[in-house]
Design a protein around this motif. Sequence first.
Motif, PDB file in Angstrom:
ATOM      1  N   ASP A  41      50.351  62.879  52.590  1.00 59.65           N
ATOM      2  CA  ASP A  41      49.591  63.871  51.842  1.00 59.65           C
ATOM      3  C   ASP A  41      50.516  64.588  50.872  1.00 59.65           C
ATOM      4  O   ASP A  41      51.678  64.865  51.178  1.00 59.65           O
ATOM      5  N   GLU A  42      49.980  64.901  49.705  1.00 58.62           N
ATOM      6  CA  GLU A  42      50.741  65.651  48.704  1.00 58.62           C
ATOM      7  C   GLU A  42      50.204  67.080  48.647  1.00 58.62           C
ATOM      8  O   GLU A  42      49.012  67.292  48.436  1.00 58.62           O
ATOM      9  N   ILE A  43      51.080  68.029  48.869  1.00 62.72           N
ATOM     10  CA  ILE A  43      50.720  69.447  48.878  1.00 62.72           C
ATOM     11  C   ILE A  43      51.375  70.121  47.678  1.00 62.72           C
ATOM     12  O   ILE A  43      52.589  70.010  47.496  1.00 62.72           O
ATOM     13  N   VAL A  44      50.562  70.807  46.876  1.00 59.51           N
ATOM     14  CA  VAL A  44      51.086  71.522  45.712  1.00 59.51           C
ATOM     15  C   VAL A  44      50.912  73.020  45.922  1.00 59.51           C
ATOM     16  O   VAL A  44      49.794  73.499  46.112  1.00 59.51           O
ATOM     17  N   ILE A  45      52.026  73.710  45.932  1.00 56.74           N
ATOM     18  CA  ILE A  45      52.067  75.167  45.853  1.00 56.74           C
ATOM     19  C   ILE A  45      52.944  75.442  44.644  1.00 56.74           C
ATOM     20  O   ILE A  45      54.173  75.463  44.745  1.00 56.74           O
ATOM     21  N   ALA A  46      52.295  75.547  43.478  1.00 60.00           N
ATOM     22  CA  ALA A  46      53.018  75.556  42.209  1.00 60.00           C
ATOM     23  C   ALA A  46      54.124  76.615  42.210  1.00 60.00           C
ATOM     24  O   ALA A  46      53.904  77.732  42.701  1.00 60.00           O
ATOM     25  N   PRO A  47      55.305  76.246  41.683  1.00 69.63           N
ATOM     26  CA  PRO A  47      55.642  74.996  41.004  1.00 69.63           C
ATOM     27  C   PRO A  47      56.237  73.908  41.912  1.00 69.63           C
ATOM     28  O   PRO A  47      56.863  72.977  41.429  1.00 69.63           O
ATOM     29  N   TRP A  48      56.076  74.030  43.232  1.00 65.96           N
ATOM     30  CA  TRP A  48      56.592  73.026  44.150  1.00 65.96           C
ATOM     31  C   TRP A  48      55.530  71.972  44.458  1.00 65.96           C
ATOM     32  O   TRP A  48      54.335  72.277  44.546  1.00 65.96           O
ATOM     33  N   THR A  49      55.967  70.747  44.659  1.00 64.49           N
ATOM     34  CA  THR A  49      55.125  69.682  45.185  1.00 64.49           C
ATOM     35  C   THR A  49      55.827  69.104  46.407  1.00 64.49           C
ATOM     36  O   THR A  49      57.015  68.780  46.357  1.00 64.49           O
ATOM     37  N   PHE A  50      55.084  68.992  47.517  1.00 63.39           N
ATOM     38  CA  PHE A  50      55.650  68.507  48.778  1.00 63.39           C
ATOM     39  C   PHE A  50      54.896  67.257  49.226  1.00 63.39           C
ATOM     40  O   PHE A  50      53.758  67.028  48.840  1.00 63.39           O
ATOM     41  N   ARG A  51      55.546  66.477  50.071  1.00 57.93           N
ATOM     42  CA  ARG A  51      54.886  65.340  50.696  1.00 57.93           C
ATOM     43  C   ARG A  51      55.102  65.400  52.200  1.00 57.93           C
ATOM     44  O   ARG A  51      56.190  65.754  52.669  1.00 57.93           O
ATOM     45  N   VAL A  52      54.058  65.060  52.966  1.00 56.56           N
ATOM     46  CA  VAL A  52      54.147  65.015  54.416  1.00 56.56           C
ATOM     47  C   VAL A  52      54.789  63.687  54.817  1.00 56.56           C
ATOM     48  O   VAL A  52      54.315  62.621  54.433  1.00 56.56           O
TER      49      VAL A  52
ATOM     50  N   VAL B  38      56.047  72.074  74.579  1.00 61.72           N
ATOM     51  CA  VAL B  38      55.283  71.528  73.458  1.00 61.72           C
ATOM     52  C   VAL B  38      56.206  70.852  72.460  1.00 61.72           C
ATOM     53  O   VAL B  38      55.939  69.759  71.961  1.00 61.72           O
ATOM     54  N   ALA B  39      57.346  71.497  72.150  1.00 62.00           N
ATOM     55  CA  ALA B  39      58.263  70.943  71.161  1.00 62.00           C
ATOM     56  C   ALA B  39      58.800  69.596  71.572  1.00 62.00           C
ATOM     57  O   ALA B  39      59.059  68.731  70.738  1.00 62.00           O
ATOM     58  N   SER B  40      58.941  69.379  72.890  1.00 61.39           N
ATOM     59  CA  SER B  40      59.491  68.117  73.366  1.00 61.39           C
ATOM     60  C   SER B  40      58.472  66.988  73.330  1.00 61.39           C
ATOM     61  O   SER B  40      58.838  65.821  73.428  1.00 61.39           O
ATOM     62  N   LYS B  41      57.191  67.303  73.178  1.00 60.39           N
ATOM     63  CA  LYS B  41      56.146  66.289  73.269  1.00 60.39           C
ATOM     64  C   LYS B  41      55.522  65.933  71.928  1.00 60.39           C
ATOM     65  O   LYS B  41      54.948  64.870  71.777  1.00 60.39           O
ATOM     66  N   VAL B  42      55.587  66.817  70.940  1.00 60.85           N
ATOM     67  CA  VAL B  42      54.906  66.589  69.674  1.00 60.85           C
ATOM     68  C   VAL B  42      55.812  65.802  68.737  1.00 60.85           C
ATOM     69  O   VAL B  42      56.973  66.128  68.567  1.00 60.85           O
ATOM     70  N   ALA B  43      55.281  64.734  68.156  1.00 58.55           N
ATOM     71  CA  ALA B  43      56.061  63.919  67.233  1.00 58.55           C
ATOM     72  C   ALA B  43      56.509  64.756  66.042  1.00 58.55           C
ATOM     73  O   ALA B  43      55.815  65.668  65.599  1.00 58.55           O
ATOM     74  N   GLU B  44      57.699  64.431  65.515  1.00 62.21           N
ATOM     75  CA  GLU B  44      58.293  65.239  64.463  1.00 62.21           C
ATOM     76  C   GLU B  44      57.778  64.821  63.087  1.00 62.21           C
ATOM     77  O   GLU B  44      57.928  63.666  62.682  1.00 62.21           O
ATOM     78  N   PHE B  45      57.169  65.749  62.388  1.00 59.93           N
ATOM     79  CA  PHE B  45      56.738  65.541  61.019  1.00 59.93           C
ATOM     80  C   PHE B  45      57.511  66.496  60.122  1.00 59.93           C
ATOM     81  O   PHE B  45      58.003  67.536  60.573  1.00 59.93           O
ATOM     82  N   LYS B  46      57.623  66.133  58.847  1.00 59.17           N
ATOM     83  CA  LYS B  46      58.386  66.954  57.909  1.00 59.17           C
ATOM     84  C   LYS B  46      57.583  67.193  56.641  1.00 59.17           C
ATOM     85  O   LYS B  46      56.669  66.439  56.304  1.00 59.17           O
ATOM     86  N   LEU B  47      57.976  68.263  55.955  1.00 54.16           N
ATOM     87  CA  LEU B  47      57.469  68.575  54.630  1.00 54.16           C
ATOM     88  C   LEU B  47      58.664  68.481  53.686  1.00 54.16           C
ATOM     89  O   LEU B  47      59.613  69.244  53.812  1.00 54.16           O
ATOM     90  N   LYS B  48      58.615  67.500  52.769  1.00 53.65           N
ATOM     91  CA  LYS B  48      59.725  67.290  51.850  1.00 53.65           C
ATOM     92  C   LYS B  48      59.264  67.514  50.422  1.00 53.65           C
ATOM     93  O   LYS B  48      58.170  67.097  50.038  1.00 53.65           O
ATOM     94  N   SER B  49      60.120  68.176  49.639  1.00 57.12           N
ATOM     95  CA  SER B  49      59.767  68.438  48.253  1.00 57.12           C
ATOM     96  C   SER B  49      59.898  67.166  47.425  1.00 57.12           C
ATOM     97  O   SER B  49      60.853  66.398  47.575  1.00 57.12           O
ATOM     98  N   VAL B  50      58.919  66.955  46.555  1.00 60.27           N
ATOM     99  CA  VAL B  50      58.976  65.886  45.556  1.00 60.27           C
ATOM    100  C   VAL B  50      59.500  66.452  44.247  1.00 60.27           C
ATOM    101  O   VAL B  50      60.250  65.806  43.524  1.00 60.27           O
ATOM    102  N   SER B  51      59.100  67.689  43.964  1.00 58.87           N
ATOM    103  CA  SER B  51      59.586  68.388  42.779  1.00 58.87           C
ATOM    104  C   SER B  51      59.509  69.883  43.043  1.00 58.87           C
ATOM    105  O   SER B  51      58.824  70.339  43.955  1.00 58.87           O
ATOM    106  N   GLY B  52      60.225  70.636  42.214  1.00 55.40           N
ATOM    107  CA  GLY B  52      60.215  72.082  42.370  1.00 55.40           C
ATOM    108  C   GLY B  52      61.571  72.677  42.064  1.00 55.40           C
ATOM    109  O   GLY B  52      62.579  71.958  41.942  1.00 55.40           O
ATOM    110  N   PRO B  53      61.627  74.014  41.941  1.00 56.93           N
ATOM    111  CA  PRO B  53      62.886  74.682  41.593  1.00 56.93           C
ATOM    112  C   PRO B  53      63.991  74.450  42.616  1.00 56.93           C
ATOM    113  O   PRO B  53      65.169  74.424  42.264  1.00 56.93           O
ATOM    114  N   THR B  54      63.642  74.334  43.893  1.00 51.64           N
ATOM    115  CA  THR B  54      64.637  74.108  44.938  1.00 51.64           C
ATOM    116  C   THR B  54      64.168  72.966  45.832  1.00 51.64           C
ATOM    117  O   THR B  54      62.978  72.708  45.959  1.00 51.64           O
TER     118      THR B  54
END
Length: 578
Positions: free
Chosen positions: A117-128, A16-32
């Motif tokens: 997509d923008e995902i907020v799990i306060a105080p972090w904000t992530f983007r797909v 499965v890992a070899s076939k599924v395109a790679e997506f990431k979750l990157k922080s836009v803001s947050g403590p880390t």
Amino acid sequence: MRLQATPWRTDAVTEVASKVAEFKLKSVSGPTQVDLTLRPPGPLMVGRRSTHDLALVGDDHVSRDHAKIELRRLTHSGKTSSEASDWAINDMGSRHGTWVNGARLTPGRQCPLRVNDEIVIAPWTFRVVGPGGGTGMASSIRIKTIEDTDSMAGSISRVAPGAERTLAQKRLTLLLDCAGAIHGAHDENSLAEAVLDAAVLGAGFANAALLRALEEDGTIEVVAHRGEIMDGARGARLSRSLIREASKGNAVRLPAAMHHRDEAHSIMQLDIDDALCAPIMIGASVAGFLYMDNRNVGGSTRAAEDATEFAVGLARLAAMAMASLKRIDLERRHALLEAEQAAGAEAQRWILPPRIGSFTPFTYIGESKPGRNLGGDFFDVAPLGEGKVAVALGDVSGKGVAASVLMTATQGHLHALLREQHDPARAVSTLNRFVHPRRPEGRFVTLWLGVFDAENETLSYVDAGHGYAFLMRSNGEVERLDAEGGTPIGLAPDVEYTGAVTPFRAGDRALVVSDGLIEQPMRTTGQRRGAAFGAEGVLACFSSAEQPDIVGALFDAIRRYAQSERLEDDATAVQVQW
């Protein structure tokens, strides 16, 4: 009695890992800073626990078990579009919520994810982020801002909240006229174009851009632009310090008068005389920026006196329109997902055999219950004549329509094979050669197939990576029917499966279940995921059930355990008795 469940797993994860395109979750803001690659098969757990895939520690707004990101489905080709991903996010009953594009998720309801997509799990904000760092917007451009933080220290003025209340009446009329065009936009690109048309017309700046922050290193996305924002071979040249200050939630201005000061050296190098940046706020999150400046004009073009107030009002209108577009998009995704699940569940129901049946001297009871997401469980019963009956239970990897279609094809072909080949090992080997070239990439099928033979008093079976079949003798002794017959179906084209034979006499009973029953968690009052029902729970029902309907007793027990009529995953069980 304790039996360890050992279904096949390892090679499937690699496949499965070899076939599924790679997506990431990157922080836009947050403590880390966060840069998480979404790796199948999931789920990827998010929360305060240090053992989670995404451990967000140090802030009580994040629950211990806050959310999970799980592989949802693939297209029939196994490939994804530039925007759609195979992943979905699910809030696990967190206290402060999980937000996608400004909308709070309903706990337990899967939300498909898309690039940008923008995902907020306060105080972090992530983007797909999509494969290759893509944003999913064909017309947008990713650029690095100019690092000018040190030289701009003390030069940027923050505009006080409520400044738009001093808007001149003539600007208010213009703003209201522009509102209709902005709210008539059908997507974010057309919205950006309408916003910039209004900005250039009403604020007096020669250059304007609608921006979206992507990464903490200063890289931004230019969604649309006017004037000389894109400066030929040098690309876009924008002040990072101005955008960074605006990301705190207030409009900021670099007034024309300051360009004579020494600390304005880097801005002067850009030939920028006047600049303004207003955040586009959706809730407490910055969804983008309205950026305007005058450059290379030598003072010939000046912004309107109330340009700041006008920009703040325009950014608010843009935020409301953008929030509406995002809400409509989420509603469409949910509706599409629910329609897929309903159609797939209906198709699954009519291809399954009757719940109860008899082929002398054997009787069977089988039942399949859909989970929260459409899956690929199936069971089948086929009379073979001469006192023989075949029983199969399969589970297709993954969820969604692709899993449902593969389940249908697998069950239909297997049913036809069994009428010609009464040897389960030969039938499964032939089935594998049929499934392998036709399956969506990354999919496979675990299967248990048994042939009950009254004349010879035997059960011949093959376990193709399934692992959840049990036999109770007439004297009450229980054994596991888990002799390894081969890998799951579909992973390799030339697998020859091997069978096993065990006595099966009058009074004996066999029970085969899917992993949805084994892995169903107990409902808990807190956020922690409860313990799984497990093979022990199945065996307890199997051993103690005095009624002939063991399957019914098992599903009653699992619903009491989960304290819900709706199970986490699709679940199937079939019993055979002589």
